[in-house]
Design an enzyme around this catalytic site. Structure first.
Site, PDB file in Angstrom:
ATOM      1  N   GLY A 222       0.810  -1.203   0.000  1.00  0.00           N
ATOM      2  CA  GLY A 222       0.000   0.000   0.000  1.00  0.00           C
ATOM      3  C   GLY A 222       0.846   1.256   0.000  1.00  0.00           C
ATOM      4  N   ASP A 252      -4.039  -4.718  -8.786  1.00  0.00           N
ATOM      5  CA  ASP A 252      -4.100  -5.375 -10.100  1.00  0.00           C
ATOM      6  C   ASP A 252      -3.371  -4.548 -11.152  1.00  0.00           C
ATOM      7  OD1 ASP A 252      -5.825  -7.125  -8.714  1.00  0.00           O
ATOM      8  OD2 ASP A 252      -7.549  -5.877  -9.246  1.00  0.00           O
TER       9      ASP A 252
END
Length: 317
Positions: A222, A252
Site C-alpha cells: 500500500g 491489479d
C-alpha cells in the site's frame, strides 16, 4: 500477449458519497460500472498500455454479458466459458477522504464440468502468451488445488505464471512453483501465520514463501511501497501520491505494470509502482493509461530500511 484467468469475475458498481452514514439515504455524487475481478483488472490495465491481452473467465446471466461488452469496448479480447449461474455484482462506496467500503458477493458455484472446461480453455488460449496471470478468489466448486493445476499445465507448455490469490489456494499452488506471486501485506501475513510489523518482517515472510516454491515475491504494501524478492535480487520501492481517490484494482494495476515491463528486476518493479500509484488517484476501478503514469515519482533501492514500520491502514497498490 498477456493472458489472464479470473475464476470469479464480477460487475463492479462504485458510488462516490459525501459520507457513509448508516441508516440514512445516501446520494452519490458520481457513479460508474466496471468489469471486475483481479485478473479482469490486470487485462484492462494491460490493454490501456496498448499491449495485447486475452481474459479467460466464466460468465453467466446479464452481469456476465455486460462484463464481456465492457471489456470488449476497452480493447480486451474475451474468451468466455458459459456457466449456468449468474456472475456476481459487487458494490464499493468511496468517501472523499479515500475511505472505501466494499460489499463483495460470493458468486456462483461452478460445476465439475464448468471447472474442467475453464481449465481446458486456459490451455487452448495460452499459446504465444508471455505471461499467464491467475488472479483472485476461487468460486465455490473449485478446490484450493485448482490454481496449482494451472501452474503445472502452464509450465509443461513453457509458459510463465503470475499468481495473485490468497489463503489455501496460494499455499496449495506454491509446490507447483509459480514464477511470481503478488500478495499484499495481510495476505502475506496470513500465508506465514504471523503479523508483519516491519519491512524486515515482510522480507522474512517473502523468503519463506520462496522456500516453499514461489520463484519471486512481489509484495504490495500500500502506501508503504512494494518489495520484490527474487533470484535476481531484492528491491524496495515507493511512489509518491498526491491524493487517494479509490484503491479498487490498484494492486491489479501494479501486477499489470510489472508484467508489461517483463516481470523481473527493478525496471518491472518501477513499472508496478507507477501503475499502482496512478490507479489510486483514479475513480472507481479505472485503470491508468500511459499518460497517467509518473515515473519520476518512483524511487527504487536495494538498501532496504528493514526497521520501517508498516502502516496499520494502507491502500493496496
Amino acid at each position: 500477449m498477456i493472458l489472464t484467468v479470473t475464476p470469479n469475475p464480477s460487475l463492479d458498481r462504485t458510488y462516490e458519497v459525501p459520507s457513509l452514514d448508516r441508516g440514512e439515504v445516501l446520494r452519490a455524487t458520481t457513479d460508474r460500472v466496471d468489469p471486475g475481478g483481479k485478473g479482469v483488472n490486470v487485462s484492462r490495465a494491460v490493454a490501456a498500455a496498448g499491449v495485447r491481452t486475452t481474459a479467460v473467465l466464466p460468465l453467466g446471466g446479464a452481469p456476465g454479458t455486460m462484463i464481456a461488452e465492457l471489456l470488449g469496448a476497452q480493447g480486451v479480447d474475451v474468451t468466455a466459458v458459459s456457466i449456468a449461474g449468474q456472475t456476481r455484482s459487487n458494490i464499493s462506496l468511496a468517501e472523499p477522504d479515500g475511505t472505501l467500503t466494499k460489499i463483495n458477493a460470493t458468486g456462483p458455484a461452478l460445476t465439475a464440468e464448468e471447472s474442467a472446461l475453464l481449465l481446458e480453455t486456459v490451455r487452448t488460449c495460452s499459446g504465444g502468451a508471455a505471461w499467464i496471470a491467475c488472479c483472485g478468489s476461487l468460486p465455490r466448486g473449485l478446490s484450493p488445488e485448482w490454481y496449482a493445476d494451472i501452474v503445472t499445465r502452464a509450465h509443461a507448455a513453457g509458459a510463465r505464471i503470475a499468481l495473485d490469490t490468497s489463503g489455501p489456494a496460494l499455499l496449495a499452488a506454491l509446490p507447483a512453483r509459480p514464477d511470481v506471486i503478488k500478495p499484499n501485506a495481510s495476505e502475506l501475513a496470513e500465508a506465514v501465520g504471523r503479523p508483519l510489523a516491519t519491512l524486515g518482517d515482510v522480507l522474512k515472510a517473502a523468503d519463506e514463501l520462496r522456500s516453499l516454491g514461489a520463484g519471486a515475491v512481489l509484495a504490495s504494501l500500500g502506501a508503504d511501497g512494494q518489495l520484490l524478492v527474487s533470484e535476481e535480487g531484492t528491491y524496495y520501492g515507493t511512489a509518491a501520491v498526491s491524493s487517494v481517490r479509490s484503491n479498487v484494482g490498484a494492486g491489479d494495476a501494479s501486477l499489470a505494470g510489472f508484467l508489461i515491463a517483463g516481470g523481473t528486476g527493478p525496471a518491472a518493479l518501477a513499472s508496478a509502482l507507477a501503475h499502482g500509484a496512478a490507479a489510486v488517484q483514479l475513480p472507481g476501478s479505472a485503470m491508468p493509461a500511459p499518460s497517467d503514469l509518473r515515473p519520476d515519482a518512483v524511487h527504487i533501492t536495494q538498501d532496504l530500511p528493514l526497521d520501517l514500520p508498516l502502516s496499520e491502514m494502507s491502500d493496496e497498490r
